[in-house]
Design an enzyme around this catalytic site. Sequence first.
Site, PDB file in Angstrom:
ATOM      1  N   HIS A  30      -1.658  49.596  35.776  1.00 27.24           N
ATOM      2  CA  HIS A  30      -1.950  49.325  37.183  1.00 27.24           C
ATOM      3  C   HIS A  30      -1.217  48.056  37.600  1.00 27.24           C
ATOM      4  O   HIS A  30      -0.982  47.162  36.781  1.00 27.24           O
ATOM      5  CB  HIS A  30      -3.450  49.104  37.417  1.00 27.24           C
ATOM      6  N   GLU A  32      -5.163  55.388  42.522  1.00 26.50           N
ATOM      7  CA  GLU A  32      -5.974  54.559  41.640  1.00 26.50           C
ATOM      8  C   GLU A  32      -6.667  53.421  42.386  1.00 26.50           C
ATOM      9  O   GLU A  32      -7.157  52.479  41.776  1.00 26.50           O
ATOM     10  CB  GLU A  32      -5.106  54.004  40.513  1.00 26.50           C
ATOM     11  N   ARG A  50       0.418  56.327  37.449  1.00 27.59           N
ATOM     12  CA  ARG A  50      -0.847  56.855  37.957  1.00 27.59           C
ATOM     13  C   ARG A  50      -0.938  56.849  39.477  1.00 27.59           C
ATOM     14  O   ARG A  50      -1.804  57.528  40.037  1.00 27.59           O
ATOM     15  CB  ARG A  50      -2.016  56.056  37.376  1.00 27.59           C
ATOM     16  N   CYS A  57     -10.393  43.816  37.302  1.00 30.99           N
ATOM     17  CA  CYS A  57     -10.776  45.229  37.221  1.00 30.99           C
ATOM     18  C   CYS A  57     -12.218  45.433  37.643  1.00 30.99           C
ATOM     19  O   CYS A  57     -12.585  46.497  38.147  1.00 30.99           O
ATOM     20  CB  CYS A  57     -10.600  45.758  35.802  1.00 30.99           C
TER      21      CYS A  57
END
Length: 446
Positions: A252, A176, A216, A370
């Site tokens: 995350h 990721e 992830r 992000c």
Amino acid sequence: MVKHAVEANFDGLVGPTHNYAGLSWGNVASKSNVSSVSKPKEAALQGLAKMKRLADRGYVQGILPPHERPHIPTLRALGFEGTDARVLEQAAKSSPSILAAVSSASPMWTANAATVSPSADTSDHRVHFTPANLSAKFHRSIEHTVTGRSLKAIFADESYFAHHPALPSVSHFGDEGAANHTRLCAGYGEPGVELFVYGQIAFNEQAPAPHKYPARQTLEASQAVARLHGLKDQHRVFAQQNPEAIDGGVFHNDVIAVGNGNTLFYHDMAFLNEEQVLADIRERLTGAELEAVRVSSADVPLEDAVASYVFNSQLLNTPDGMLLAVPGECREVASVSRYLDSLVKSGGPITSVEVFDVKQSMRNGGGPACLRLRVVLNDDELRAINRGVLLTDELYQRLTTWVEAHYRDELSQDELGDPMLLEEVRKALDELTGIMGLGSIYDFQL
């Protein structure tokens, strides 16, 4: 030899198809706003305003372009045929979920674009880039090809920059990008410690892992990127994310921790083995002592951290200490707002907090952190990049005018199959690559 370096932030420019399809299982904000009407123009202008505000303060601010959406080549690969308009019509009628996925503006969150290792850490002393395969989510797994083209167009000089393909797009190597990677150092131009955070060990079914939501990032992916980037042991630490935090909506690591310089700002539920992680960093960090700013669950419960995205903030150097650039939602959650007030009075490394309005992004599950990919560049490397992507007053005005001309005020799920939307997007992106000097990076341009 230590060289002067800066940390440039490359923000993703929000794309014209910004919408709320609720595609990200495990991302609470994304799911809670599913099917709401989005405001693409407002979202893009909010992102540009954030970039401009930081550029005006002297930070090096770059831009990564949005991707072509809806992505017709993906629909064709899935068996939809005919003209582009016919492909859209078929997808909208028979597979609206697939159409929504290939229409996502998710490339705006460039923390997931790639993992970047500065030349001070790598064995060949070049800046290394590996686009994230984002294999956990279909709508994001189609990003890495164009992301790679964009990065190569911006960082083109092979004497300074090395580009790797994305890892194999399978769950065992789920990657990721920088959302699960941060770098700690005494100074940007000095050798640092790259912290790779993973959610599970793919080849060990007995290892700790979340139960409710998927992890992830795998250890195997993080290790592969570190190898590709030529990072020796003294420049890397691998840490497992707390599975309970993942199940609490921390999809995350950058939703629960952020680092800058020698400071790591993190929640007490961030890591599975907190003490060992800190010890490993301290052992490898040279030229400075680690400043570990730990936020307790008693002060900020995990659910409040997730709701506010307080850790999904940008931590930036200023002449008077570090600035924490937070989303506006942090002032709407009482425990977080109280904590931030106490933080700046604590005498620690974080001396100021500023609020940024990125509400359109937040509603889809992405805060200020992000929206940016951090790239440490020494003076020679900075001179070697494509200067057309660095935000100036002139570029800000051109991009603001561009957004005003090409973006819709509102967008609903029902409009994604509109052939006119595709035409609008392609016309806008064709113009954008000219403005930014990127050349032909989109499938429709090749």
